[in-house]
Scaffold this active site. Structure first.
Site, PDB file in Angstrom:
ATOM      1  N   HIS A  24      -0.138 102.366  -1.139  1.00 24.92           N
ATOM      2  CA  HIS A  24      -0.126 102.909   0.220  1.00 24.92           C
ATOM      3  C   HIS A  24      -0.722 104.309   0.243  1.00 24.92           C
ATOM      4  O   HIS A  24      -0.337 105.130   1.052  1.00 24.92           O
ATOM      5  CB  HIS A  24       1.298 102.937   0.780  1.00 24.92           C
ATOM      6  N   GLU A  62      -6.222  88.703   4.976  1.00 28.32           N
ATOM      7  CA  GLU A  62      -7.207  89.734   5.354  1.00 28.32           C
ATOM      8  C   GLU A  62      -8.646  89.208   5.377  1.00 28.32           C
ATOM      9  O   GLU A  62      -9.415  89.528   6.279  1.00 28.32           O
ATOM     10  CB  GLU A  62      -7.099  90.947   4.422  1.00 28.32           C
TER      11      GLU A  62
END
Ligand SMILES: Cc1ncc(C[n+]2csc(CCOP(=O)(O)OP(=O)(O)O)c2C)c(N)n1
Ligand SMILES: [Mg+2]
Length: 805
Positions: A594, A527
């Site tokens: 999540h 990322e």
């Protein structure tokens, strides 16, 4: 070295002497710079001493069109490249904020933080191939690495994508090398490894030098690097005959001819073959210690200090020149004296440039006080006179001294004096006139302020006609991206699983096939360097959309977004932009990693990047259209549960533009204003319907973007009508709801209109739990919204709305 192509002996000799003179000049600057901090004229200093010779060798290979992503030791290189002058060196040290003087960091960063502009003042792109480019430095160690990858990757794209060869002011067929530098200790950081690995995978023209002086402040190499030797450990990355990899070179920091040869060979390879190269320059020294914050005698042994003296690269180069008969002692001494004088003159001139406007400002204030025709005495003491005299005596005056004195004096102007009015008026006028200028020096350019600002983009609503069918949200995004890839030839979209399968939610389905794998591209799971890749590309004039697969994983890239992307425009005083769009998805999934809504994590750490929180894919697509029509960095968080939900497909995909900072009123009401965003809009809508059944009329507002926030003041207007307000989201308590509350109640002065306590409704302090029940009990739901609103109405009118519990 002696056989340098195309040079006569005399030309070669002069070149060497020019380098030597520059090395000497750079060292003198470091020495004088240190003194300026110790004598109080400058606040902090970090210098390039001990790294001079290697940088001269490196600078010889640094050409127009090339890029740099380096760190605070690169002073000699920047002098050699003409990116700074000796005066600029001091402008940075003093923190000169005069935009006319090229300081490269606007006076808001430490010294030796460099940059070159990539846009003109009107926002148009400069010809980046006819200048030597430096991306803007940041202080966090290894923070320069992710962006370096993107700078190098851009050359790769320009070489690979034939149609891009017409963009000759951005690249010449990808021949540009991205030069990086990093200290030995900073190679301990994850960014270093992630970048190096990605560069090896991508085979990009990245030329990274590790300046190895054996220390990271006081911590020695042995505690930083496995085997205490970075090039040794990197051997597994090394290119061999039939494999891709990185080519590793080794040099000694004092060996001028060896370093010149090394860089010549390495950069040629990098430029021609687009292979990443790493130069490990060992045996470097730090004659003045790490920075002005301490002295290295505290942690270096006598032996080490003696070794450093013996390996000081400048005397070493001198000895080599003498041994080779390129000059005699007298000629070198003359050069040294000239360079030392140039450094002293630069200091004198730069100090004058720094002081003069401040002294003029001070004198303009003092004149107002000295011209007063009476004394303002308080308890027989002339306070105004005392403050003024103190100001006159400050040896190195800064703006703070003058403003602080002015504001204090204002307090002591006596109330009963006949002269009070004129003195007070003159003082207030002085403060008003000068504050704006001083304020702008430190508080401007957080966002693009040129005509290419996203806020200048003309909005255009989505068109719905008879044929507008309802399709899953992902198709709206996909077809919109299709139009955008068509319209913007320099647009590339990349991230994990983005290419081959078209994204985990299929919003790029089929687009790699249509536009080729350089435009819609898979990356590794990395990322920080996905974002860095995007930053480097955006700096070089491309239009990247970097995808972070899930919002929660933005944390891996947050340092890069916060320290680098978000400050690019600010720390270059608006001369450099990086209009990177980061695409991610979040909200309303389940489980600790999540949950997807840590909005306060971003809004408070990435000011400088716009944050869009669309409630559906029509809105998300509209934001991409707006963002691509302007030039600002932005984060778009797509609502994860919206890919399958059906929405009407706008007829003008790729064209309609949703403005940033303009909330939408989705339901008009009179009793209470409910403010939310993203996936919470759907939950709020459900609650609003239920509340209507109980006679409660809620004005539902989707803020659409958190940064910027409600520019026209739509929420305030609603609050004026309802007098009650609830801020709702699924972030932690005190997170983005507190942010919205501060904006509305304090900035918009909404508190004046309140008849009830303002409330927030959020998720819990812990991270949301897994499963439908986990979600129900740890995230706010429609019942929670209903109950909170009802409770507020009950407090207002208990008879009409009796207790439910
Ligand atoms: C992330 C981060 N941690 C700590 C620091 C403080 N710091 C500044 S320079 C430095 C040492 C860097 O050493 P090295 O990479 O070897 O470079 P050198 O200064 O020796 O050239 C440290 C710890 C920082 N700037 N950033
Ligand atoms: Mg070091």
């Amino acid at each position: 070295m002696e056989e340098e192509e195309g040079l006569s002996f005399e030309e070669f000799r002069l070149r060497v002497l020019q380098d030597y003179r520059l090395a000497w000049l750079s060292r003198q600057l470091s020495i004088l710079g240190r003194k300026e901090v110790l004598n109080g004229r400058a606040k902090f200093g970090i210098f390039g001493d001990g790294k001079e010779i290697a940088q001269l060798a490196l600078a010889r290979q640094f050409r127009e069109g090339d890029w740099r992503s380096g760190y605070y030791r690169d002073q000699t290189w920047m002098l050699a490249a003409g990116i700074i002058t000796p005066e600029d060196f001091f402008h940075q040290l003093y923190g000169n904020t005069n935009p006319e003087l090229q300081t490269g960091n606007g006076g808001v960063s430490f010294n030796n933080h460099f940059s070159t502009p990539n846009i003109h003042p009107d926002g148009s792109w400069r010809d980046l191939t006819s200048q030597k480019n430096s991306s803007a430095d940041i202080s966090p160690t290894a923070g320069q690495m992710p962006r370096l990858l993107g700078l190098a990757y851009t050359s790769k794209l320009f070489r690979e994508i034939r149609e891009w060869q017409t963009y000759t002011s951005l690249s010449r067929q990808g021949n540009e090398v991205a030069f990086g530098t990093i200290g030995d200790a900073s190679t301990s950081e994850g960014h270093f490894w992630e970048t190096l690995n990605a560069a090896g995978v991508l085979q990009v023209p990245m030329a990274l030098t590790v300046f190895d002086d054996g220390y990271g402040i006081s911590v020695p190499r042995s505690s930083q690097t496995t085997k205490g030797n970075i090039s040794e450990v990197l051997k597994g990355f090394e290119r061999d005959d039939d494999q891709t990899g990185i080519v590793i070179f080794r040099g000694k920091g004092w060996d001028y001819p060896g370093l010149c040869r090394m860089y010549e060979e390495g950069i040629r390879l990098c430029r021609e073959e687009h292979v990443p190269v790493l130069f490990h320059v060992d045996e470097m020294t730090q004659p003045l210690g790490h920075s002005t914050s301490g002295s290295h005698e505290r942690y270096k042994s006598k032996e080490r200090l003696r070794w450093e003296e013996e390996h000081d690269p400048i005397p070493k180069m001198r000895a080599w020149i003498l041994a080779k008969g390129l000059a005699d002692d007298r000629e070198l001494t003359t050069l040294e004296e000239e360079a030392a004088e140039e450094a002293r003159q630069a200091r004198r001139k730069a100090w004058k440039d720094f002081q003069q406007p401040i002294l003029e400002l001070r004198d303009s204030l003092i004149r107002i006080i000295d011209n007063r025709s009476c004394m303002c005495r308080h308890d027989h003491v002339d306070k105004v006179g005392i403050i003024t005299d103190r100001l006159k005596r400050i040896p190195s005056t800064v703006r703070k001294d003058v403003f602080s004195a002015a504001r204090q004096i204002l307090r002591w102007v006596c109330a009963d004096c006949p002269m009070r009015e004129s003195l007070q008026r003159d003082l207030v006028q002085w403060i008003e006139e000068n504050t704006h200028d001083a304020w702008r020096r430190y508080n401007a350019h957080l966002y693009n302020e040129t005509p290419t600002s996203v806020l200048q983009v003309e909005p255009l609503p989505p068109d719905f006609d008879e044929e507008s069918e309802k399709v899953p949200g992902r198709m709206i995004l996909r077809d919109n991206f299709d139009r955008l890839l068509e319209q913007y030839p320099l647009l590339t979209i990349f991230g994990e699983d983005v290419g081959r399968i078209g994204g985990v939610n299929q919003a790029l389905e089929g687009l790699q096939k249509k536009y080729g794998h350089w435009r819609v591209t898979d990356t590794g799971i990395r990322e920080a360097t996905i974002v860095g890749q995007g930053i480097g590309m955006a700096l070089r004039g491309l239009r990247p959309i970097a995808e972070i697969q899930y919002f929660d994983y933005l944390l891996y890239a947050l340092q890069t977004i916060s320290d680098d992307l978000a400050t690019t425009t600010y720390r270059t005083r608006g001369t450099m932009i990086a209009p990177l769009i980061i695409r991610t998805r979040g909200h309303r999934l389940e489980g600790i990693w999540h949950s997807g809504s840590p909005l306060s994590m971003v809004i408070n750490s990435i000011r400088g990047v716009y944050v869009c929180v669309p409630r559906d894919m029509t809105r998300a697509a509209g934001f991409y259209n707006t963002l691509l029509a302007g030039q600002d960095p932005a984060l778009v968080i797509e609502p994860l549960n919206g890919y399958r939900i059906r929405e009407r497909r706008p007829a003008n995909l790729g064209v309609y533009r949703i403005p940033l900072g303009v909330p939408e009123v989705l339901n008009e009401g009179n009793d209470l204003t409910l403010v939310t965003y993203g996936s919470c809009v759907r939950i709020a809508s459900e609650a609003v319907e239920r509340l209507e059944e109980f006679g409660i009329s809620v004005e539902l507002i989707d803020v659409q973007t958190l940064i910027p926030f409600d520019l026209p003041g739509i929420i305030l207007e609603s609050l004026k009508k309802t007098s009650r307000i609830l801020f709702f989201d699924e972030d932690v308590p005190g997170g983005a709801t507190a942010y919205m509350m501060q904006k509305v109640l304090e900035e918009q002065a909404g508190w004046q209109w309140l008849d009830s306590q303002p409330r927030t409704l959020t998720a819990r302090e812990h991270r949301p739990a897994y499963g439908t029940d986990g979600d129900y009990f740890s995230n706010p739901n429609a019942e929670d919204v209903f109950d909170t609103v009802y409770e507020m109405m009950h407090e207002a009118d208990p008879e009409k709305f009796p207790d439910l519990f």
